[in-house]
Design a protein around this motif. Structure first.
Motif, mmCIF file in Angstrom:
data_model
loop_
_atom_site.group_PDB
_atom_site.id
_atom_site.type_symbol
_atom_site.label_atom_id
_atom_site.label_comp_id
_atom_site.label_asym_id
_atom_site.label_seq_id
_atom_site.Cartn_x
_atom_site.Cartn_y
_atom_site.Cartn_z
ATOM 1 N N GLY A 202 0.813 -1.210 0.000
ATOM 2 C CA GLY A 202 0.000 0.000 0.000
ATOM 3 C C GLY A 202 0.842 1.253 0.000
ATOM 4 O O GLY A 202 2.019 1.223 0.336
ATOM 5 N N PRO A 203 0.236 2.379 -0.382
ATOM 6 C CA PRO A 203 0.960 3.644 -0.453
ATOM 7 C C PRO A 203 1.234 4.206 0.932
ATOM 8 O O PRO A 203 0.576 3.835 1.902
ATOM 9 C CB PRO A 203 -0.010 4.542 -1.229
ATOM 10 N N PRO A 204 2.219 5.127 1.054
ATOM 11 C CA PRO A 204 2.456 5.769 2.346
ATOM 12 C C PRO A 204 1.286 6.680 2.696
ATOM 13 O O PRO A 204 0.700 7.324 1.832
ATOM 14 C CB PRO A 204 3.742 6.571 2.118
ATOM 15 N N ASN A 205 0.937 6.703 3.999
ATOM 16 C CA ASN A 205 -0.132 7.569 4.476
ATOM 17 C C ASN A 205 -1.413 7.389 3.678
ATOM 18 O O ASN A 205 -2.040 8.346 3.235
ATOM 19 C CB ASN A 205 0.313 9.032 4.449
ATOM 20 N N ALA A 206 -1.812 6.155 3.478
ATOM 21 C CA ALA A 206 -3.005 5.850 2.687
ATOM 22 C C ALA A 206 -4.251 6.430 3.343
ATOM 23 O O ALA A 206 -4.388 6.450 4.566
ATOM 24 C CB ALA A 206 -3.147 4.342 2.532
ATOM 25 N N PHE A 207 -5.173 6.880 2.533
ATOM 26 C CA PHE A 207 -6.434 7.459 2.992
ATOM 27 C C PHE A 207 -7.496 6.360 2.931
ATOM 28 O O PHE A 207 -7.874 5.913 1.857
ATOM 29 C CB PHE A 207 -6.814 8.644 2.092
ATOM 30 N N PHE A 208 -7.960 5.922 4.094
ATOM 31 C CA PHE A 208 -8.913 4.809 4.118
ATOM 32 C C PHE A 208 -9.907 4.993 5.260
ATOM 33 O O PHE A 208 -9.617 5.647 6.256
ATOM 34 C CB PHE A 208 -8.178 3.471 4.271
ATOM 35 N N PRO A 209 -11.103 4.406 5.140
ATOM 36 C CA PRO A 209 -12.128 4.529 6.187
ATOM 37 C C PRO A 209 -11.812 3.664 7.395
ATOM 38 O O PRO A 209 -11.145 2.634 7.289
ATOM 39 C CB PRO A 209 -13.409 4.052 5.499
ATOM 40 N N LEU A 210 -12.341 4.086 8.539
ATOM 41 C CA LEU A 210 -12.209 3.345 9.789
ATOM 42 C C LEU A 210 -13.574 3.335 10.472
ATOM 43 O O LEU A 210 -14.371 4.263 10.279
ATOM 44 C CB LEU A 210 -11.166 4.007 10.684
ATOM 45 N N CYS A 211 -13.841 2.328 11.242
ATOM 46 C CA CYS A 211 -15.081 2.208 12.025
ATOM 47 C C CYS A 211 -16.318 1.966 11.176
ATOM 48 O O CYS A 211 -17.441 2.196 11.645
ATOM 49 C CB CYS A 211 -15.312 3.446 12.902
ATOM 50 N N ILE A 212 -16.167 1.495 9.940
ATOM 51 C CA ILE A 212 -17.366 1.208 9.160
ATOM 52 C C ILE A 212 -18.043 -0.055 9.673
ATOM 53 O O ILE A 212 -19.168 -0.357 9.284
ATOM 54 C CB ILE A 212 -17.076 1.093 7.646
ATOM 55 N N ASP B 67 -9.526 -9.202 -0.129
ATOM 56 C CA ASP B 67 -8.692 -9.864 -1.144
ATOM 57 C C ASP B 67 -9.469 -10.050 -2.442
ATOM 58 O O ASP B 67 -8.938 -9.816 -3.535
ATOM 59 C CB ASP B 67 -8.217 -11.224 -0.627
ATOM 60 N N ASP B 68 -10.716 -10.469 -2.330
ATOM 61 C CA ASP B 68 -11.530 -10.694 -3.522
ATOM 62 C C ASP B 68 -11.757 -9.406 -4.308
ATOM 63 O O ASP B 68 -11.937 -9.440 -5.532
ATOM 64 C CB ASP B 68 -12.890 -11.299 -3.133
ATOM 65 N N ALA B 69 -11.726 -8.269 -3.607
ATOM 66 C CA ALA B 69 -11.945 -6.978 -4.257
ATOM 67 C C ALA B 69 -10.636 -6.274 -4.621
ATOM 68 O O ALA B 69 -10.659 -5.170 -5.168
ATOM 69 C CB ALA B 69 -12.779 -6.065 -3.343
ATOM 70 N N GLY B 70 -9.492 -6.900 -4.294
ATOM 71 C CA GLY B 70 -8.202 -6.276 -4.576
ATOM 72 C C GLY B 70 -7.888 -5.116 -3.659
ATOM 73 O O GLY B 70 -7.175 -4.179 -4.039
ATOM 74 N N LEU B 71 -8.397 -5.193 -2.421
ATOM 75 C CA LEU B 71 -8.186 -4.126 -1.441
ATOM 76 C C LEU B 71 -7.315 -4.633 -0.288
ATOM 77 O O LEU B 71 -7.063 -5.827 -0.158
ATOM 78 C CB LEU B 71 -9.531 -3.633 -0.904
ATOM 79 N N LYS B 72 -6.867 -3.693 0.561
ATOM 80 C CA LYS B 72 -5.935 -4.011 1.644
ATOM 81 C C LYS B 72 -6.565 -3.764 3.009
ATOM 82 O O LYS B 72 -7.301 -2.789 3.197
ATOM 83 C CB LYS B 72 -4.666 -3.166 1.514
ATOM 84 N N LEU B 73 -6.272 -4.645 3.948
ATOM 85 C CA LEU B 73 -6.593 -4.392 5.352
ATOM 86 C C LEU B 73 -5.428 -3.623 5.962
ATOM 87 O O LEU B 73 -4.323 -4.146 6.088
ATOM 88 C CB LEU B 73 -6.801 -5.712 6.105
ATOM 89 N N PHE B 74 -5.675 -2.361 6.322
ATOM 90 C CA PHE B 74 -4.598 -1.514 6.841
ATOM 91 C C PHE B 74 -4.425 -1.640 8.349
ATOM 92 O O PHE B 74 -3.299 -1.694 8.844
ATOM 93 C CB PHE B 74 -4.874 -0.048 6.490
ATOM 94 N N GLN B 75 -5.534 -1.662 9.078
ATOM 95 C CA GLN B 75 -5.444 -1.616 10.535
ATOM 96 C C GLN B 75 -6.489 -2.508 11.182
ATOM 97 O O GLN B 75 -7.552 -2.777 10.614
ATOM 98 C CB GLN B 75 -5.656 -0.189 11.044
#
Length: 206
Positions: free
Chosen positions: A27-37, A78-86
């Protein structure tokens, strides 16, 4: 007024995310992603539905709350090509054990993924340095467990917790003195815990 509040909210979100050290191969540095969804999805979508939504909105991944259903979350991402960041989890200095035993199992699930565990640490009065020795002992143990997986542990300042302020995160992380233990900065909780409004020296110190 609404415009000003929106600008402040966006600034808070940007500062919180900018303080995260999310540089990984996946993943990129300082990625912008949602939390608490997990909690704040008004439509109560499934993990698969959330992953589709995140992909459509252009997010690279998401954060996950607690240690429940991590395997299911990983599969949907994984199926969507996304990353678990935290992954956010609790640590209780007075608990026996102080953290969930399945932490080890979750570490095995996320091995090599560069996941960060955001630790909400309770069990003592907010900012009480007399609990540092116990906190350091627990965090070093968790650090040892996390090392092989490549995961990071972030000390999350949260109002009314033992680690309540960014200064607490910094103090304890320095005492733990492990490369996979760091700090995070949450603007919302900083605004509630600190009446000063100059965050610049705190971020530089962190």
């Amino acid at each position: 007024i609404m415009k000003l509040l929106l600008q402040r909210a966006l600034t808070c979100a940007a500062l919180w995310l900018a303080a995260l050290a999310t540089t990984t191969a996946a993943g990129p540095p300082n990625a912008f992603f949602p939390l608490c969804i997990d909690w704040h999805d008004a439509r109560k979508r499934s993990f698969e539905e959330q992953a589709v939504m995140l992909k459509e909105l252009g997010y690279p991944g998401v954060g996950h709350i607690w240690l429940d259903q991590v395997e299911e979350r990983l599969k949907s991402l994984d199926d969507a090509g996304l990353k678990l960041f935290q992954i956010t989890m609790k640590v209780d200095l007075t608990g026996n054990p102080p953290y969930e035993a399945r932490f080890k199992d979750v570490l095995a699930l996320v091995k090599g993924r560069g996941v960060q565990f955001c630790l909400l640490v309770s069990g003592a009065k907010p900012s009480d340095p007399s609990a540092d020795s116990r906190g350091v002992e627990i965090l070093r143990e968790m650090s040892d467990l996390a090392r092989e997986s490549g995961a990071q542990l972030l000390l999350y300042p949260h109002i009314n917790n033992w680690i309540e302020r960014i200064e607490d995160s910094i103090r304890v992380a320095e005492k733990v003195n492990r490369p996979n233990v760091g700090v995070m900065f949450n603007v919302c909780h900083w605004l509630r815990a600190d009446k000063q409004r100059n965050y610049t020296p705190l971020l530089k110190q962190a």
